[in-house]
Design a protein around this motif. Structure first.
Motif, PDB file in Angstrom:
ATOM      1  N   LYS A 140      35.995  49.598  51.700  1.00 51.54           N
ATOM      2  CA  LYS A 140      35.540  48.919  52.716  1.00 51.54           C
ATOM      3  C   LYS A 140      34.605  49.156  53.173  1.00 51.54           C
ATOM      4  O   LYS A 140      34.231  49.975  53.158  1.00 51.54           O
ATOM      5  N   ASN A 141      34.410  47.725  53.302  1.00 50.46           N
ATOM      6  CA  ASN A 141      32.881  48.107  53.605  1.00 50.46           C
ATOM      7  C   ASN A 141      32.053  47.119  54.630  1.00 50.46           C
ATOM      8  O   ASN A 141      32.864  46.348  54.748  1.00 50.46           O
ATOM      9  N   THR A 142      31.276  47.107  55.650  1.00 51.94           N
ATOM     10  CA  THR A 142      30.840  46.464  56.340  1.00 51.94           C
ATOM     11  C   THR A 142      29.681  45.851  56.807  1.00 51.94           C
ATOM     12  O   THR A 142      28.536  44.971  57.101  1.00 51.94           O
ATOM     13  N   VAL A 190      28.704  42.008  57.310  1.00 51.99           N
ATOM     14  CA  VAL A 190      28.197  41.988  58.584  1.00 51.99           C
ATOM     15  C   VAL A 190      26.674  43.088  59.645  1.00 51.99           C
ATOM     16  O   VAL A 190      25.854  41.962  59.824  1.00 51.99           O
ATOM     17  N   GLU A 191      26.445  43.759  58.351  1.00 55.62           N
ATOM     18  CA  GLU A 191      25.731  44.560  59.137  1.00 55.62           C
ATOM     19  C   GLU A 191      24.338  43.948  58.223  1.00 55.62           C
ATOM     20  O   GLU A 191      23.275  43.788  59.157  1.00 55.62           O
TER      21      GLU A 191
END
Length: 66
Positions: free
Chosen positions: A2-4, A7-8
């Motif tokens: 998973k990654n964000t 959002v970043e």
């Protein structure tokens, strides 16, 4: 994994293309990473963390099936 990243990117108000240019990859690579279709190399993950001024673990996390 998973990654964000999405959002970043939103926090920094930067597009996929803009991020790609900053870290030296294609927009398609950023898109594939965001969708979980591509796992970045350690070097690429570190470049992203440096750009977003955070730790790699704040962007990427393992899922149970990884």
């Amino acid at each position: 994994m998973k990654n964000t990243i999405k959002v970043e990117r939103a926090k920094k108000d930067i597009t996929q293309a803009g991020l790609a240019e900053q870290i030296g990859v294609s927009r398609q690579t950023i898109n594939a990473i965001e969708k979980g279709k591509f796992v970045p190399s350690t070097l690429l993950a570190l470049k992203m963390a440096r750009y977003f001024e955070c730790k790699v673990e704040e962007i990427f996390s393992l899922e149970d099936n990884d």
